[in-house]
Write a protein that holds these residues in place. Structure first.
Motif, PDB file in Angstrom:
ATOM      1  N   SER A 121       0.831  -1.202   0.000  1.00  0.00           N
ATOM      2  CA  SER A 121       0.000   0.000   0.000  1.00  0.00           C
ATOM      3  C   SER A 121       0.870   1.260   0.000  1.00  0.00           C
ATOM      4  O   SER A 121       0.621   2.203  -0.747  1.00  0.00           O
ATOM      5  N   ALA A 122       1.917   1.271   0.837  1.00  0.00           N
ATOM      6  CA  ALA A 122       2.807   2.431   0.910  1.00  0.00           C
ATOM      7  C   ALA A 122       3.548   2.639  -0.406  1.00  0.00           C
ATOM      8  O   ALA A 122       3.667   3.768  -0.901  1.00  0.00           O
ATOM      9  N   GLU A 123       4.034   1.566  -1.011  1.00  0.00           N
ATOM     10  CA  GLU A 123       4.773   1.681  -2.273  1.00  0.00           C
ATOM     11  C   GLU A 123       3.874   2.196  -3.395  1.00  0.00           C
ATOM     12  O   GLU A 123       4.296   3.017  -4.217  1.00  0.00           O
ATOM     13  N   ALA A 124       2.626   1.717  -3.422  1.00  0.00           N
ATOM     14  CA  ALA A 124       1.695   2.183  -4.451  1.00  0.00           C
ATOM     15  C   ALA A 124       1.421   3.680  -4.298  1.00  0.00           C
ATOM     16  O   ALA A 124       1.386   4.436  -5.283  1.00  0.00           O
ATOM     17  N   ALA A 125       1.245   4.122  -3.050  1.00  0.00           N
ATOM     18  CA  ALA A 125       1.008   5.549  -2.814  1.00  0.00           C
ATOM     19  C   ALA A 125       2.234   6.380  -3.183  1.00  0.00           C
ATOM     20  O   ALA A 125       2.122   7.459  -3.766  1.00  0.00           O
ATOM     21  N   ILE A 126       3.420   5.879  -2.846  1.00  0.00           N
ATOM     22  CA  ILE A 126       4.650   6.609  -3.167  1.00  0.00           C
ATOM     23  C   ILE A 126       4.820   6.732  -4.679  1.00  0.00           C
ATOM     24  O   ILE A 126       5.227   7.786  -5.197  1.00  0.00           O
ATOM     25  N   ARG A 127       4.499   5.682  -5.408  1.00  0.00           N
ATOM     26  CA  ARG A 127       4.620   5.745  -6.880  1.00  0.00           C
ATOM     27  C   ARG A 127       3.636   6.763  -7.453  1.00  0.00           C
ATOM     28  O   ARG A 127       3.944   7.457  -8.432  1.00  0.00           O
ATOM     29  N   ARG A 128       2.462   6.859  -6.857  1.00  0.00           N
ATOM     30  CA  ARG A 128       1.502   7.866  -7.320  1.00  0.00           C
ATOM     31  C   ARG A 128       2.032   9.280  -7.068  1.00  0.00           C
ATOM     32  O   ARG A 128       1.872  10.168  -7.906  1.00  0.00           O
ATOM     33  N   THR A 158       8.351   3.762   6.407  1.00  0.00           N
ATOM     34  CA  THR A 158       7.926   4.459   5.191  1.00  0.00           C
ATOM     35  C   THR A 158       9.052   5.334   4.644  1.00  0.00           C
ATOM     36  O   THR A 158       9.210   5.458   3.422  1.00  0.00           O
ATOM     37  N   ARG A 159       9.833   5.934   5.524  1.00  0.00           N
ATOM     38  CA  ARG A 159      10.957   6.752   5.056  1.00  0.00           C
ATOM     39  C   ARG A 159      11.949   5.907   4.267  1.00  0.00           C
ATOM     40  O   ARG A 159      12.508   6.359   3.268  1.00  0.00           O
ATOM     41  N   LYS A 160      12.177   4.668   4.689  1.00  0.00           N
ATOM     42  CA  LYS A 160      13.085   3.788   3.947  1.00  0.00           C
ATOM     43  C   LYS A 160      12.544   3.514   2.548  1.00  0.00           C
ATOM     44  O   LYS A 160      13.300   3.470   1.575  1.00  0.00           O
ATOM     45  N   LEU A 161      11.224   3.324   2.450  1.00  0.00           N
ATOM     46  CA  LEU A 161      10.619   3.106   1.136  1.00  0.00           C
ATOM     47  C   LEU A 161      10.749   4.353   0.268  1.00  0.00           C
ATOM     48  O   LEU A 161      11.012   4.264  -0.941  1.00  0.00           O
ATOM     49  N   LEU A 162      10.559   5.516   0.879  1.00  0.00           N
ATOM     50  CA  LEU A 162      10.699   6.768   0.128  1.00  0.00           C
ATOM     51  C   LEU A 162      12.135   6.961  -0.356  1.00  0.00           C
ATOM     52  O   LEU A 162      12.364   7.440  -1.472  1.00  0.00           O
ATOM     53  N   ALA A 163      13.093   6.605   0.475  1.00  0.00           N
ATOM     54  CA  ALA A 163      14.497   6.752   0.077  1.00  0.00           C
ATOM     55  C   ALA A 163      14.819   5.889  -1.132  1.00  0.00           C
ATOM     56  O   ALA A 163      15.661   6.253  -1.963  1.00  0.00           O
ATOM     57  N   ARG A 164      14.110   4.776  -1.266  1.00  0.00           N
ATOM     58  CA  ARG A 164      14.365   3.879  -2.399  1.00  0.00           C
ATOM     59  C   ARG A 164      13.581   4.303  -3.642  1.00  0.00           C
ATOM     60  O   ARG A 164      14.107   4.270  -4.755  1.00  0.00           O
ATOM     61  N   LEU A 165      12.327   4.730  -3.446  1.00  0.00           N
ATOM     62  CA  LEU A 165      11.460   5.011  -4.590  1.00  0.00           C
ATOM     63  C   LEU A 165      11.451   6.484  -5.002  1.00  0.00           C
ATOM     64  O   LEU A 165      11.229   6.798  -6.172  1.00  0.00           O
ATOM     65  N   LEU A 166      11.659   7.399  -4.045  1.00  0.00           N
ATOM     66  CA  LEU A 166      11.726   8.831  -4.342  1.00  0.00           C
ATOM     67  C   LEU A 166      12.967   9.418  -3.667  1.00  0.00           C
ATOM     68  O   LEU A 166      12.877  10.201  -2.714  1.00  0.00           O
ATOM     69  N   PRO A 167      14.147   9.060  -4.141  1.00  0.00           N
ATOM     70  CA  PRO A 167      15.379   9.442  -3.438  1.00  0.00           C
ATOM     71  C   PRO A 167      15.639  10.944  -3.395  1.00  0.00           C
ATOM     72  O   PRO A 167      16.381  11.406  -2.517  1.00  0.00           O
ATOM     73  N   ASP A 168      15.053  11.706  -4.298  1.00  0.00           N
ATOM     74  CA  ASP A 168      15.329  13.144  -4.335  1.00  0.00           C
ATOM     75  C   ASP A 168      14.307  13.970  -3.556  1.00  0.00           C
ATOM     76  O   ASP A 168      14.444  15.198  -3.486  1.00  0.00           O
ATOM     77  N   ALA A 169      13.307  13.330  -2.988  1.00  0.00           N
ATOM     78  CA  ALA A 169      12.249  14.070  -2.293  1.00  0.00           C
ATOM     79  C   ALA A 169      12.682  14.444  -0.885  1.00  0.00           C
ATOM     80  O   ALA A 169      13.395  13.703  -0.196  1.00  0.00           O
ATOM     81  N   TYR A 170      12.261  15.612  -0.448  1.00  0.00           N
ATOM     82  CA  TYR A 170      12.432  16.047   0.941  1.00  0.00           C
ATOM     83  C   TYR A 170      11.371  15.317   1.759  1.00  0.00           C
ATOM     84  O   TYR A 170      10.182  15.354   1.436  1.00  0.00           O
ATOM     85  N   VAL A 171      11.778  14.633   2.828  1.00  0.00           N
ATOM     86  CA  VAL A 171      10.854  13.807   3.610  1.00  0.00           C
ATOM     87  C   VAL A 171      10.711  14.387   5.012  1.00  0.00           C
ATOM     88  O   VAL A 171      11.695  14.713   5.683  1.00  0.00           O
ATOM     89  N   SER A 172       9.475  14.527   5.449  1.00  0.00           N
ATOM     90  CA  SER A 172       9.162  15.081   6.759  1.00  0.00           C
ATOM     91  C   SER A 172       8.267  14.100   7.513  1.00  0.00           C
ATOM     92  O   SER A 172       7.159  13.796   7.071  1.00  0.00           O
ATOM     93  N   LEU A 173       8.748  13.577   8.651  1.00  0.00           N
ATOM     94  CA  LEU A 173       7.980  12.635   9.462  1.00  0.00           C
ATOM     95  C   LEU A 173       7.353  13.368  10.639  1.00  0.00           C
ATOM     96  O   LEU A 173       8.029  14.112  11.360  1.00  0.00           O
ATOM     97  N   SER A 174       6.070  13.134  10.877  1.00  0.00           N
ATOM     98  CA  SER A 174       5.394  13.839  11.968  1.00  0.00           C
ATOM     99  C   SER A 174       5.976  13.461  13.324  1.00  0.00           C
ATOM    100  O   SER A 174       5.990  14.277  14.248  1.00  0.00           O
TER     101      SER A 174
END
Length: 595
Positions: free
Chosen positions: A144-151, A177-193
């Motif tokens: 579910s997280a990977e599908a959302a990240i790809r979108r 989720t941050r680990k998934l983002l680092a793999r699928l969207l490596p250039d995105a700025y990530v902010s965790l609540s």
């Protein structure tokens, strides 16, 4: 060695250099809104000339630069931040749009709701669920997280806010989720609540996290550009960034927690005011910082400003600890206009640095407060910026005459009207931060600073019946000067739900010890033995809502108090400044997230 403070305002960039002997040098350059770092470098050239040297030698002798910036503030107010996507617990994508079920003017039925920073199409559900006690109800679905990240990747987002329910109790799902983002969207700025605001109340936490993601890339690019320019000029020292809570942080920490710098510029003025309070031996101050674009007002009692965790910047909530500053759209560049009913208004629109007031001769045509002051003879046209710039009286008169014609007045009465209206606006702003808080402004000293404040402060004081006004020698650059009197500082927040009599002192000491350990680790070994730790708690009465109203008694209480010790045998804290609990009430922390 020099220490240099730099405050980038809407119209001018102020610089202050202080050497080891305490000698102070000042410089002021025009701000460059397109790239504020250009104005900073221009200011360093002027500061070097003031010291009889060049920029390379100046920077070689500089040990630290402390910088206050409005980049994050402007990005948020002007809606020029990053393209943000949001990942959240399934079913909670509309939290930031529903807000708290309220609007700024709750009785205005036609008031449109504010537009969220993240549109609904980029707020995506992820299958996961953490319970209120930190236990896992639904494990994180990586599919579910990977599908959302790809979108989000397909939507070309530049930043992602990860906001899961109850992550303040256990952040493991957000970190995965941050680990998934680092793999699928490596250039995105990530902010965790869970890292931005590890605190209960989902709307505040979600909104602050989104703000952090929105302004983080913009602030990062600016600070990267500034750092690059400084390195090319030969600077090898530290650059510390002013924070909203009145302390400073490194560039890396400021970019990571960009929402903590949305009040960076005004906070420098409060830091200077705290230092001035000690020099004056006067703890009760109302600070009055009038620049080219706005006026910032704050209250100091006992030499300390009020902190708040409930700050709104524009339409966005920023729940990080920050100095309680009230900002008015009233400055030297504020534009005067006459409405259809013939009423004169001043501000909040401003001519800014470009084109600036008409008298600057940069193409501005609208009448501003500065133009009115020049017409009234309050400004020397040949002495502006220390004689480096000459104002144009003819241009100021032409601009003010346009307002005078609409009002049916002569030139001088129209200029006086502009002057009086802006003074009235600022006096009302001071009443807002004092009288509404139960403080009588007449028992305070008015501390005036900012480039335009000296022209207005005495009349504002008369309106408020304030009998003492202080204008420091460094008034025009006090925000930059005050930044040099600040400390490297971090604020940590934890939420623990429970009743005071049951929590006990041991549990509280453990919570504080965990935060202190994290703080000392963040400061680094070089600060060992120089760390000042201040503990405080926010509490509420039992059955009191998180909006601070005890429904059964109608009694309202909310304040941040200094922590001394906890009495487990009693239902209240031992510090005398905390009011006695009403019969049948106990102290507890507020809880509002769904279980």
């Amino acid at each position: 060695m020099l220490r240099v403070g730099i405050d980038v305002g809407g119209t001018f960039t102020d610089l202050v250099g202080v050497d080891d002997a305490g000698r102070v040098s000042l410089a002021k350059s025009a701000s460059t809104p397109a790239d504020p770092s250009i104005g900073v470098m221009d200011g360093l050239v002027l500061l070097a000339a003031e010291l009889g040297t060049d920029v390379a030698a100046l920077l070689a002798d500089t040990g630290v630069i402390v910088h206050g910036t409005t980049v994050a503030t402007n990005a948020l107010l002007e809606r020029k931040g990053a393209k943000v996507g949001m990942l959240t617990t399934s079913g909670h994508r509309d939290v930031i749009e529903m807000r708290e079920g309220l609007k700024d003017d709750r009785y205005n039925l036609r008031m449109a709701p504010p537009v969220p920073l993240v549109p609904r199409a980029r707020r995506l559900d992820v299958t996961e669920r953490m319970r209120f006690d930190g236990s896992v109800e639904t494990p994180l679905s990586k599919a579910s997280a990977e599908a959302a990240i790809r979108r989000l990747g397909a939507a070309s987002v530049g930043a992602v806010a990860v906001c899961y329910l109850h992550s303040y109790r256990d952040p493991r799902h957000e970190r995965e989720t941050r680990k998934l983002l680092a793999r699928l969207l490596p250039d995105a700025y990530v902010s965790l609540s869970s890292e931005v605001l590890a605190q209960i109340k989902e709307y505040e936490r979600f909104c602050t996290t989104v703000v952090n993601a929105y302004v983080g890339p913009v602030l990062g690019r600016y600070l990267g550009s500034l750092g690059s320019r400084l390195r090319k000029a030969g600077y090898q020292g530290d650059v510390l960034i002013m924070q909203s809570h009145g302390g400073v942080a490194t560039i890396a920490d400021s970019v990571r927690l960009a929402a903590g710098a949305v009040l960076s510029g005004p906070a420098g003025g409060i830091a200077g005011s705290r230092h001035a309070s000690r020099l004056l031996g006067e703890g009760n101050l109302i600070t009055f910082d009038m620049g080219g674009t706005s006026t910032d007002i704050a209250l100091l009692e006992g030499g300390e400003p009020h902190l708040t965790g409930d700050k709104a910047v524009g339409a966005s909530k920023v729940a990080l600890p920050s100095i309680d500053i009230h900002t008015l759209g009233a400055g030297g560049g504020s534009i005067a206009r006459v409405d259809a009913g013939g009423i004169l208004h001043v501000g909040p629109e401003s001519a800014g640095a470009v084109p600036g007031p008409a008298c600057y001769g940069r193409g501005g045509a609208a009448a501003t407060v500065t133009d009115a002051n020049l017409v009234l003879g309050l400004l020397d046209p040949d002495g502006f910026l220390g004689g480096r710039a000459r104002l144009e009286p003819a241009a100021a008169q032409t601009a003010v005459e346009g307002v005078a014609a609409q009002l049916g007045l002569g030139l001088l009465p129209a200029a006086e009207g502009i002057h009086r209206v802006v003074n009235t606006n600022m006096a009302e702003g001071i009443r807002l931060v004092s009288v509404r808080r139960g403080a009588d402004p007449r028992r305070f000293t008015l501390l005036s600073f900012g480039g335009a404040a000296g022209l207005h402060i005495t009349e504002v004081a008369r309106m408020l019946e304030i009998t003492r006004v202080v204008v420091p020698r460094v008034a025009s650059v006090l925000s930059a000067w005050g930044m040099l009197a600040t400390d490297l500082r971090y604020e940590f927040v934890r939420t623990h739900v429970g009743e005071a009599g049951q929590v006990g002192a041991g549990r509280l000491r453990k919570l504080f010890a965990e935060m202190e350990t994290e703080g000392r680790k963040r400061l680094g070994a070089s600060f060992a033995g120089q760390v000042d730790v201040r503990r405080s708690v926010d509490m509420r009465y039992g059955e009191q809502t998180f909006r601070s109203r005890c429904r059964s008694t109608g009694w309202t209480w909310r304040r941040r108090v200094s922590w001394t010790r906890w009495s487990s045998a009693s239902t209240s804290a031992t510090r005398s400044s905390i009011p006695t609990a009403p019969p049948g009430r106990t102290w507890s922390w507020s809880t509002c997230e769904p279980r």
